[in-house]
Structures are given as structure tokens and as C-alpha cells.
Design an enzyme around this catalytic site. Structure first.
Site, PDB file in Angstrom:
ATOM      1  N   SER A  43       2.826  45.031 144.448  1.00  0.00           N
ATOM      2  CA  SER A  43       3.962  44.426 145.147  1.00  0.00           C
ATOM      3  C   SER A  43       5.204  45.302 145.144  1.00  0.00           C
ATOM      4  O   SER A  43       6.058  45.172 146.024  1.00  0.00           O
ATOM      5  CB  SER A  43       4.289  43.069 144.519  1.00  0.00           C
ATOM      6  OG  SER A  43       4.525  43.203 143.123  1.00  0.00           O
ATOM      7  N   ASP A  82      13.132  36.384 140.745  1.00  0.00           N
ATOM      8  CA  ASP A  82      12.050  36.361 139.763  1.00  0.00           C
ATOM      9  C   ASP A  82      12.269  37.351 138.626  1.00  0.00           C
ATOM     10  O   ASP A  82      11.531  37.344 137.634  1.00  0.00           O
ATOM     11  CB  ASP A  82      10.693  36.610 140.430  1.00  0.00           C
ATOM     12  CG  ASP A  82      10.614  37.965 141.137  1.00  0.00           C
ATOM     13  OD1 ASP A  82      11.509  38.817 140.940  1.00  0.00           O
ATOM     14  OD2 ASP A  82       9.640  38.185 141.883  1.00  0.00           O
ATOM     15  N   HIS A 112      10.845  41.778 140.905  1.00  0.00           N
ATOM     16  CA  HIS A 112      10.764  42.566 142.130  1.00  0.00           C
ATOM     17  C   HIS A 112      12.155  43.023 142.581  1.00  0.00           C
ATOM     18  O   HIS A 112      13.066  42.208 142.696  1.00  0.00           O
ATOM     19  CB  HIS A 112      10.076  41.757 143.227  1.00  0.00           C
ATOM     20  CG  HIS A 112       8.657  41.422 142.901  1.00  0.00           C
ATOM     21  ND1 HIS A 112       8.284  40.207 142.370  1.00  0.00           N
ATOM     22  CD2 HIS A 112       7.527  42.169 142.995  1.00  0.00           C
ATOM     23  CE1 HIS A 112       6.975  40.206 142.159  1.00  0.00           C
ATOM     24  NE2 HIS A 112       6.497  41.390 142.523  1.00  0.00           N
TER      25      HIS A 112
END
Length: 237
Positions: A63, A211, A214
Site C-alpha cells: 500500500s 490510520d 499510510h
């Protein structure tokens, strides 16, 4: 159709070239010999050659590479593409990032992702292994097998491995051994190493999304700089 053997950008350029040559021929009333001497045709052929000679940089990761939570154009591989373009360097960036990817999953899909000639291969995997507590020897083994596959495909491919670190709550022994996987693999395989991809981003709230994992757009730009510092002298050779 013969054009189908070329990548889409080349096909588009060739179709445009053929059209332009046809128009030039009609308007000037030139014969075939004259066409070949036309400076417009020469410029078109040079442009076509430039496109077909473009080298590829494949970013293979999770990611962080995919730019989860952001527009794909804000992911660090896209930022690097813009740097390359601004310098007029003949490289095309391919973003093969997949959110949630582990080294085991990466090993499973490498054979169909690496279905073309790649000049530079950026390997960004391992973070999800660490967060899931996957045995470190398994992570090391999977990364080594990915490296082996890339070099078996083309021994001339230059590999860049991006280092990763785990938060301290994973335990001192685990975090230390995990961190050491990357420089040890880089040394053993004589490949390039970005010591820590998330340098100056990891653990900094304002550079990460809600979060806490990221990067934001600004954080992705810093990731790009971390990679670019190593990548620039390679592409400038």
C-alpha cells in the site's frame, strides 16, 4: 494487425505518424523517394525511436507504493515519474503496488507482473509481514526468491531494495532482526538499498493519514525523495 505487437503508447504514436506522413504526401504531391527525404518524416521516425527506447522502472510493493487513501498520481512512484520527465530522462514508471501485499503474496504474483523487460526493479515489501508477526526467516526467504526471479529473468536488471522497520511494541529482538533483513539481503546480493523508506515520515502524525500508517500527499513526496536520492545517480548514468 501488425501494430498490435507494439505497446499502446507506441501504437498511438505510429498511427499518428502514418496519418501525418499521408497528409504530407497528399499536400506536397511527393513520390515515395521524396517522402523518405522529408524532414518531417525524419522527425517522426526519431520520435518513434525515442518512445520504443524508453526504459522501464517497476515499483513492486504494497500500500505504500500503491498510495493507499490517495490519488494514484500522489503515490511516490508517480512523483518520481515527474522527476524523470522534468529531466527528460527516457524512463517509464510502472506502479505495481498492491495494498495488503505480503512477501508471500508478492512471490506468488511476480511471474505475471514481471512479463516485460525492466531496467530497474524497486522491491518494497515486508512491512505487512512484520505487522502480522510472520516468522522473519519466511520473510527473508520470500524476498530472496523474488530477487532471484528478477535476476533470472534478466541479470542486467538493477534492483533497489527499500528497507523497513517495525514499531518498538513488536519487541526489541523482533524489531532488530527485522530491520537487519534488508541490509543483509542487499549486501548478499550486491543490490542497491534505501536504508529506511519511511525515513522522516514514519511516526510523524502530520505526515500520515488518520490510520497513522499510510503517508499523506506530503509524506509520499518525502518517500519519493528518499528513493530518488539513490535512484537519481542510477538513471543519470
Amino acid at each position: 494487425m501488425i501494430l498490435n505487437i507494439f505497446p499502446r503508447p507506441v501504437r498511438t504514436l505510429l498511427i499518428f505518424c502514418y496519418f501525418l506522413v499521408f497528409v504530407c504526401g497528399i499536400s506536397c504531391g511527393e513520390n515515395q523517394t521524396k517522402k523518405q527525404e522529408n524532414p518531417t518524416v525524419t522527425l517522426i521516425l526519431e520520435a518513434t525511436e525515442k518512445v520504443t527506447n524508453t526504459k522501464k522502472i517497476l515499483f513492486f510493493g504494497n500500500s505504500l507504493t500503491a498510495g493507499m487513501g490517495l490519488d494514484p498520481n500522489d503515490a511516490f512512484p508517480s512523483v518520481i515519474q515527474r522527476k524523470l520527465d522534468s529531466l527528460g530522462l527516457p524512463y517509464e514508471v510502472i506502479n505495481a503496488g498492491l495494498s495488503g501485499e505480503t512477501t508471500a503474496a508478492g512471490k506468488s504474483r511476480i511471474s505475471w507482473v514481471l512479463n516485460q523487460d525492466v531496467a530497474i526493479f524497486v522491491l518494497e515489501l515486508g512491512a505487512n509481514d512484520g505487522l502480522r508477526g510472520i516468522p522473519l526467516e519466511e520473510t527473508r526467504k520470500n524476498l530472496q526468491e523474488i530477487i532471484d526471479f528478477v535476476l533470472e529473468k534478466n541479470k542486467e536488471t538493477k534492483i533497489i531494495l527499500t528497507g523497513m522497520q517495525m514499531p518498538p511494541n513488536m519487541g526489541a529482538a523482533y524489531t532488530t532482526e527485522f530491520k537487519n533483513i534488508f541490509p543483509e539481503l542487499a549486501e548478499a546480493n550486491d543490490i542497491y538499498l534505501v536504508p529506511f523508506l519511511l525515513e522522516n515520515v514514519g511516526g510523524i502524525p502530520e505526515l500520515n493519514q488518520a490510520d497513522g500508517i499510510h503517508p499523506t500527499v506530503e509524506g509520499q513526496q518525502i518517500l519519493a525523495e528518499n528513493v530518488w536520492e539513490l535512484l537519481r545517480p542510477i538513471v543519470m548514468e
